[in-house]
Design a protein around this motif. Structure first.
Motif, PDB file in Angstrom:
ATOM      1  N   PHE A 153      17.138  -9.265   0.824  1.00 33.89           N
ATOM      2  CA  PHE A 153      15.698  -9.191   0.365  1.00 33.89           C
ATOM      3  C   PHE A 153      15.199 -10.419   0.136  1.00 33.89           C
ATOM      4  N   ASP A 154      14.294 -11.001   0.807  1.00 31.25           N
ATOM      5  CA  ASP A 154      13.913 -12.311   0.776  1.00 31.25           C
ATOM      6  C   ASP A 154      12.833 -12.419  -0.265  1.00 31.25           C
ATOM      7  N   ARG A 155      12.999 -12.698  -1.393  1.00 31.56           N
ATOM      8  CA  ARG A 155      11.952 -12.758  -2.463  1.00 31.56           C
ATOM      9  C   ARG A 155      10.771 -13.428  -2.065  1.00 31.56           C
ATOM     10  N   GLU A 156      11.102 -14.782  -1.694  1.00 31.51           N
ATOM     11  CA  GLU A 156      10.139 -15.647  -1.470  1.00 31.51           C
ATOM     12  C   GLU A 156       8.980 -14.961  -0.486  1.00 31.51           C
ATOM     13  N   TYR A 157       9.786 -14.622   0.572  1.00 28.39           N
ATOM     14  CA  TYR A 157       8.653 -13.973   1.469  1.00 28.39           C
ATOM     15  C   TYR A 157       7.799 -12.875   1.051  1.00 28.39           C
ATOM     16  N   PHE A 158       8.565 -12.091   0.372  1.00 25.11           N
ATOM     17  CA  PHE A 158       7.799 -10.831  -0.323  1.00 25.11           C
ATOM     18  C   PHE A 158       6.556 -11.343  -1.241  1.00 25.11           C
ATOM     19  N   VAL A 159       6.868 -12.302  -2.020  1.00 25.86           N
ATOM     20  CA  VAL A 159       5.784 -12.638  -3.070  1.00 25.86           C
ATOM     21  C   VAL A 159       4.838 -13.605  -2.473  1.00 25.86           C
ATOM     22  N   ASN A 160       5.242 -14.489  -1.338  1.00 27.27           N
ATOM     23  CA  ASN A 160       4.234 -15.492  -0.710  1.00 27.27           C
ATOM     24  C   ASN A 160       3.524 -15.006   0.516  1.00 27.27           C
ATOM     25  N   THR A 161       4.099 -13.947   1.076  1.00 24.75           N
ATOM     26  CA  THR A 161       3.616 -13.107   2.374  1.00 24.75           C
ATOM     27  C   THR A 161       3.178 -11.878   2.298  1.00 24.75           C
ATOM     28  N   HIS A 162       4.094 -11.030   1.985  1.00 23.74           N
ATOM     29  CA  HIS A 162       3.961  -9.655   1.954  1.00 23.74           C
ATOM     30  C   HIS A 162       3.049  -9.410   0.797  1.00 23.74           C
ATOM     31  N   LEU A 163       3.081  -9.733  -0.126  1.00 21.35           N
ATOM     32  CA  LEU A 163       2.215  -9.292  -1.171  1.00 21.35           C
ATOM     33  C   LEU A 163       0.794  -9.769  -1.133  1.00 21.35           C
ATOM     34  N   PRO A 164       0.585 -11.066  -0.411  1.00 21.94           N
ATOM     35  CA  PRO A 164      -0.897 -11.388   0.119  1.00 21.94           C
ATOM     36  C   PRO A 164      -1.586 -10.431   1.049  1.00 21.94           C
ATOM     37  N   LEU A 165      -0.644 -10.150   2.040  1.00 24.70           N
ATOM     38  CA  LEU A 165      -1.120  -9.308   3.158  1.00 24.70           C
ATOM     39  C   LEU A 165      -1.372  -8.051   2.427  1.00 24.70           C
ATOM     40  N   ALA A 166      -0.643  -7.338   1.391  1.00 19.65           N
ATOM     41  CA  ALA A 166      -1.123  -6.265   0.811  1.00 19.65           C
ATOM     42  C   ALA A 166      -2.564  -6.162   0.096  1.00 19.65           C
ATOM     43  N   ARG A 167      -2.677  -7.454  -0.763  1.00 24.45           N
ATOM     44  CA  ARG A 167      -3.989  -7.616  -1.182  1.00 24.45           C
ATOM     45  C   ARG A 167      -5.089  -7.660  -0.300  1.00 24.45           C
ATOM     46  N   ALA A 168      -4.746  -8.453   0.946  1.00 21.66           N
ATOM     47  CA  ALA A 168      -6.179  -8.430   1.808  1.00 21.66           C
ATOM     48  C   ALA A 168      -6.414  -7.067   2.554  1.00 21.66           C
ATOM     49  N   ILE A 169      -5.418  -6.234   2.649  1.00 26.46           N
ATOM     50  CA  ILE A 169      -5.511  -5.006   3.033  1.00 26.46           C
ATOM     51  C   ILE A 169      -6.130  -3.854   2.064  1.00 26.46           C
ATOM     52  N   ALA A 170      -5.498  -4.056   0.621  1.00 26.16           N
ATOM     53  CA  ALA A 170      -5.703  -2.891  -0.156  1.00 26.16           C
ATOM     54  C   ALA A 170      -6.969  -3.250  -1.086  1.00 26.16           C
ATOM     55  N   GLU A 171      -7.272  -4.426  -1.381  1.00 24.27           N
ATOM     56  CA  GLU A 171      -8.346  -4.697  -2.360  1.00 24.27           C
ATOM     57  C   GLU A 171      -9.444  -4.287  -1.903  1.00 24.27           C
ATOM     58  N   PRO A 172     -10.019  -4.418  -0.615  1.00 25.38           N
ATOM     59  CA  PRO A 172     -11.276  -4.015  -0.237  1.00 25.38           C
ATOM     60  C   PRO A 172     -11.343  -2.524  -0.446  1.00 25.38           C
ATOM     61  N   LEU A 173     -10.240  -1.804  -0.431  1.00 25.40           N
ATOM     62  CA  LEU A 173     -10.159  -0.265  -0.229  1.00 25.40           C
ATOM     63  C   LEU A 173     -10.104   0.221  -1.930  1.00 25.40           C
ATOM     64  N   GLY A 174     -10.078  -0.730  -2.835  1.00 26.91           N
ATOM     65  CA  GLY A 174      -9.827  -0.178  -4.452  1.00 26.91           C
ATOM     66  C   GLY A 174      -8.656  -0.620  -5.164  1.00 26.91           C
ATOM     67  N   MET A 175      -7.668  -1.727  -4.261  1.00 26.69           N
ATOM     68  CA  MET A 175      -6.688  -1.895  -5.130  1.00 26.69           C
ATOM     69  C   MET A 175      -7.205  -3.013  -6.167  1.00 26.69           C
ATOM     70  N   LEU A 176      -6.724  -2.827  -7.537  1.00 28.02           N
ATOM     71  CA  LEU A 176      -7.101  -3.753  -8.509  1.00 28.02           C
ATOM     72  C   LEU A 176      -6.008  -4.642  -8.927  1.00 28.02           C
ATOM     73  N   SER A 177      -4.803  -4.464  -8.629  1.00 28.57           N
ATOM     74  CA  SER A 177      -3.756  -5.387  -8.782  1.00 28.57           C
ATOM     75  C   SER A 177      -2.324  -5.040  -8.202  1.00 28.57           C
ATOM     76  N   ILE A 178      -1.781  -6.095  -8.016  1.00 30.53           N
ATOM     77  CA  ILE A 178      -0.218  -5.789  -7.328  1.00 30.53           C
ATOM     78  C   ILE A 178       0.683  -6.764  -7.974  1.00 30.53           C
ATOM     79  N   GLU A 179       1.743  -6.511  -8.617  1.00 35.41           N
ATOM     80  CA  GLU A 179       2.838  -7.505  -9.115  1.00 35.41           C
ATOM     81  C   GLU A 179       4.040  -7.093  -8.581  1.00 35.41           C
ATOM     82  N   ALA A 180       5.017  -8.277  -8.495  1.00 40.45           N
ATOM     83  CA  ALA A 180       6.439  -7.827  -8.072  1.00 40.45           C
ATOM     84  C   ALA A 180       7.320  -8.051  -9.323  1.00 40.45           C
TER      85      ALA A 180
END
Length: 101
Positions: free
Chosen positions: A16-43
């Motif tokens: 489990f690559d924590r750095e990738y998860f925080v710095n790459t995967h979560l920003p991808l999730a934000r880019a996809i989900a915020e326009p659909l109604g995501m308010l926040s995401i935390e790891a």
């Protein structure tokens, strides 16, 4: 609001690559989900091994419709396809709160 708790269960030998998860995967999730109604995401990365949870994320969505929109989005597959880039574990999802505001 809808709060989703996504966990990754495993052992010290699982990848489990924590750095990738925080710095790459979560920003991808934000880019996809915020326009659909995501308010926040935390790891979170629990230090206790009692539950075998090596990582977790808490996702807060505007409402049930935002949850449906996210999981039916054509871009949702981008999140699923990104999994091998940071882990060999499969995520588990649960709804931990359904609050009417």
């Amino acid at each position: 609001m809808r709060t989703l708790f996504v966990t990754y269960r495993g052992t010290a030998s699982d990848r489990f690559d924590r750095e990738y998860f925080v710095n790459t995967h979560l920003p991808l999730a934000r880019a996809i989900a915020e326009p659909l109604g995501m308010l926040s995401i935390e790891a979170f990365f629990p230090t206790s091994t009692a539950t075998n949870i090596v990582a977790a994320s808490v996702i807060v969505l505007r409402d049930e419709q935002a949850e449906r929109d996210l999981f039916s989005s054509p871009r949702f597959s981008e999140l699923v396809n990104d999994l091998p880039n940071y882990t060999n574990l499969l995520p588990e999802q649960s709804l931990v709160a359904h609050l009417s505001v």
